[in-house]
Design an enzyme around this catalytic site. Sequence first.
Site, short mmCIF file in Angstrom:
data_model
loop_
_atom_site.label_atom_id
_atom_site.label_comp_id
_atom_site.label_asym_id
_atom_site.label_seq_id
_atom_site.Cartn_x
_atom_site.Cartn_y
_atom_site.Cartn_z
N LYS D 95 0.87 -1.17 0.00
CA LYS D 95 0.00 0.00 0.00
C LYS D 95 0.91 1.22 0.00
O LYS D 95 1.65 1.47 0.96
CB LYS D 95 -0.92 0.02 1.22
N GLY D 156 -8.51 9.31 9.72
CA GLY D 156 -8.81 9.42 11.14
C GLY D 156 -9.89 10.43 11.47
O GLY D 156 -10.19 10.66 12.63
N ALA D 182 -9.85 5.64 4.24
CA ALA D 182 -9.71 6.86 5.05
C ALA D 182 -11.04 7.60 5.24
O ALA D 182 -11.77 7.85 4.30
CB ALA D 182 -8.70 7.84 4.45
N GLY D 183 -11.31 7.93 6.48
CA GLY D 183 -12.44 8.79 6.80
C GLY D 183 -13.72 8.05 7.14
O GLY D 183 -14.67 8.67 7.61
N ASN D 204 -9.71 1.65 9.68
CA ASN D 204 -8.77 1.47 10.78
C ASN D 204 -9.21 2.22 12.03
O ASN D 204 -9.69 1.62 12.98
CB ASN D 204 -7.35 1.92 10.34
N THR D 205 -9.13 3.56 12.00
CA THR D 205 -9.40 4.34 13.20
C THR D 205 -10.75 4.02 13.84
O THR D 205 -10.84 3.84 15.06
CB THR D 205 -9.36 5.85 12.87
#
Lengths: 255, 255, 255, 255
Positions: D95, D156, D182-183, D204-205
């Site tokens: 990645k 995040g 993301a997001g 992830n976050t």
Amino acid sequence: MFQIADRTFSSRLLLGSGKFASPLLMQQAVRASGCQLVTLAIKRLELTKPQDDLVTPLRNMHIQLLPNTSGAKNAKEAIFAAELAREALQTNWLKLEIHPDPRYLMPDPIETLAAAEQLVKLGFVVLPYCSADPVLCKRLEQVGCVAVMPLGAAIGSNQGLQTRSMLQIIIEQAQMPVIIDAGLGAPSHAAAAMELGAAAVLVNTAIASSNDPVAMAGAFANAVNAGRMAYLAGLATPQQQATASSPFTDFLATL
Amino acid sequence: MFQIADRTFSSRLLLGSGKFASPLLMQQAVRASGCQLVTLAIKRLELTKPQDDLVTPLRNMHIQLLPNTSGAKNAKEAIFAAELAREALQTNWLKLEIHPDPRYLMPDPIETLAAAEQLVKLGFVVLPYCSADPVLCKRLEQVGCVAVMPLGAAIGSNQGLQTRSMLQIIIEQAQMPVIIDAGLGAPSHAAAAMELGAAAVLVNTAIASSNDPVAMAGAFANAVNAGRMAYLAGLATPQQQATASSPFTDFLATL
Amino acid sequence: MFQIADRTFSSRLLLGSGKFASPLLMQQAVRASGCQLVTLAIKRLELTKPQDDLVTPLRNMHIQLLPNTSGAKNAKEAIFAAELAREALQTNWLKLEIHPDPRYLMPDPIETLAAAEQLVKLGFVVLPYCSADPVLCKRLEQVGCVAVMPLGAAIGSNQGLQTRSMLQIIIEQAQMPVIIDAGLGAPSHAAAAMELGAAAVLVNTAIASSNDPVAMAGAFANAVNAGRMAYLAGLATPQQQATASSPFTDFLATL
Amino acid sequence: MFQIADRTFSSRLLLGSGKFASPLLMQQAVRASGCQLVTLAIKRLELTKPQDDLVTPLRNMHIQLLPNTSGAKNAKEAIFAAELAREALQTNWLKLEIHPDPRYLMPDPIETLAAAEQLVKLGFVVLPYCSADPVLCKRLEQVGCVAVMPLGAAIGSNQGLQTRSMLQIIIEQAQMPVIIDAGLGAPSHAAAAMELGAAAVLVNTAIASSNDPVAMAGAFANAVNAGRMAYLAGLATPQQQATASSPFTDFLATL
């Protein structure tokens, strides 16, 4: 120009008089906005304190006063407040507000309709603050209100047109002015309300709580004009695809 | 007042000259908007057809011309077009547009940056149209562009500030004017862009394709003013909760 | 598990039975969804046409039937329909729907509250469909409704949570289950409703009108579970800024 | 089932391994999610501290490791990190992340494309994290990337699909998997991404920072399935108007 009851207004921006740092600042903001209709809470009418007098300067500016029943928790309290206001201010215009909920100040549809019906019979010119409920707005029209004032978002929240999809239906169905009240926190929100076809908007917190209420009042005035002009000129529908223009290579080929 | 390169402008609304029904209508819209900077596609400069001349009337109105490279599919084509424009129009101002994609006219970040770097070296005053990409905008600034023109949505889509979250970051990080270009379909969109802190906006389709381009140009002008004034005055943050006012019953208790 | 009146349900997805191409397809979708509560319009109960019987297969699947008064234009019609339904279906559960407006099928707050109050007294277990009005929902709770069913958007519109800001307040204030009804057009809408804290959602058009109602029913079931699990686990608040991680160069320095 | 390069995956949810309170919690979340592809920052590979080993348990679970170059500020650093990762982890999957901006971690389009081109030539299977830029994504495809990973919002930030209008174009134009990265802060965001036609999402976050990462991982897995099923079944278009059903009075007339 737009009409409410027997009066014609050139400005489609209504102001609230609460939360200003001083009456003088309120007057200056009203002047900067070009506003011709100002709402004021009956409970704030402290006629015994002349230094706080909101009413006299507004009268001198030929503003139509629109006393409101903010703080009333039911029809009975609202009607009592309305009678007080009519006597004190010598106007039968009334912004009807009934909100039993102290946290979000959401209007009560049942008490509002009941009070509206009675107040119309008592000779008041009634503009009710209400939730963005299409059937309720129709019913308020049917009992004789001269306009409806559905909320865009919670009072003082500055969130903008959170109820947009309902406001569209209300405006489509109304045969009287629809004035978007509450929650408009930026001029772009006011412009968007006018682009939807609202007859007018009412703004208070976003102007009164600004660092520069006079400038913000002017900003809202411009935005309301912009939105109205665009509504009349006809707005384009958003498109999924770009409008392709001819490629530059076609031009090169013509050289 | 805001500055791009060595020129100062009092209007923060830029217009595109495409898609108007006639050059005359374009001029009238430009006049109604108060705009001082108009972009025009080099490929539309058909100087041999005097009746279609867009340039002379704009010059007579003291408008800063901003030729654009719309239709260029790579840096080479864009630079060629820029050279043509500089010679034909006697200006080194340039709106750089490179979009290989004929459907959505999305800008190419790689070719745009490469072309911008070369054009700056060639003495052009470069304002690039680009995607709402914070790092790309920073790089365009670093190679000497005088402003960036990130898109709000696809060209001609009228969808408004679809890229708002990225525009906020771009504006926060920029040390040059950020001009929101493309996709602004209503005055409320333009006001919202200015409220975010954009230095200016560019509008074309929404005005040129309106039923009444002159009125719509005025509407956008008002909205841009409104958004700018509000930005300067300081907008309130949206609140989850309403600002509670004292209940009416408190007032009743004082009687 | 969640409770309405004296019944406990493991599924938080309720289905409507209208608009399916056939009763068989409706049953298959109900089975795929894991749904335990199905609403059906009393006017569609054509018991004399056994081939169209919706009721028997649902009973065989041990589904709690929730007859609704869709099409009723006032309290009187709704109460009449409720009585018919109780007799025909041998259940006192009732989804109360009153919408005088044939175009958007918006519920009438006044008639709905009046009918709810009477129906509770008549022994019905009342779940009213209503606008996303916080005060109205509180009042419906106070007259004895076992749940409220505020709309997310107009019935059949597939627009999703257009009333989100009002639903948040309703959920925060309710002491009974809040079931989001109407307008949920995609599983992501249903998940979002559950993430807000809704007790359940009701879906009809988006499943029944899908090309593959059985697959879509399963999709909604998964989405409802996802949203509920996330609500219980606790969702993070959106952040303006990224959470910065240590730069790679720090790592290089450790080599 | 979906394919990246020569591997086929049944799960369309990818996880990041950062920000978990412990490696054990990370493993449990991975297991609960059904995920088959996990990204991990090369800089976090502290092979000398066996108690913090993230890699061995993932290998034992037959997870495809996807090392990432998070923290790299330019192509050179990213390529160096990639070489380290290939040697350490014995995989050529990568990645690619290049973000010079420490505040919002926005990817650099120029360095990312340059690095991607080189890494493909060096034999890597490259999945680049990038801004939601349709032309950039097309170019990344053209240089041999096996998928693109455009951002939904800042890393995040939990803001959801802020770039939705651009993602739609990217997905429409791509001939390789589009993985939204993301997001995504809630299962409803992941479902919405899949409904748009994304091949997969990376989270992830929102999982790692949850109070209950294992439950949240399961919630996202359900939401991804829901969105994918709905995409395949075909989602209805939002409608402005409600779908009117026959009025109840028609039914009354048949009695």
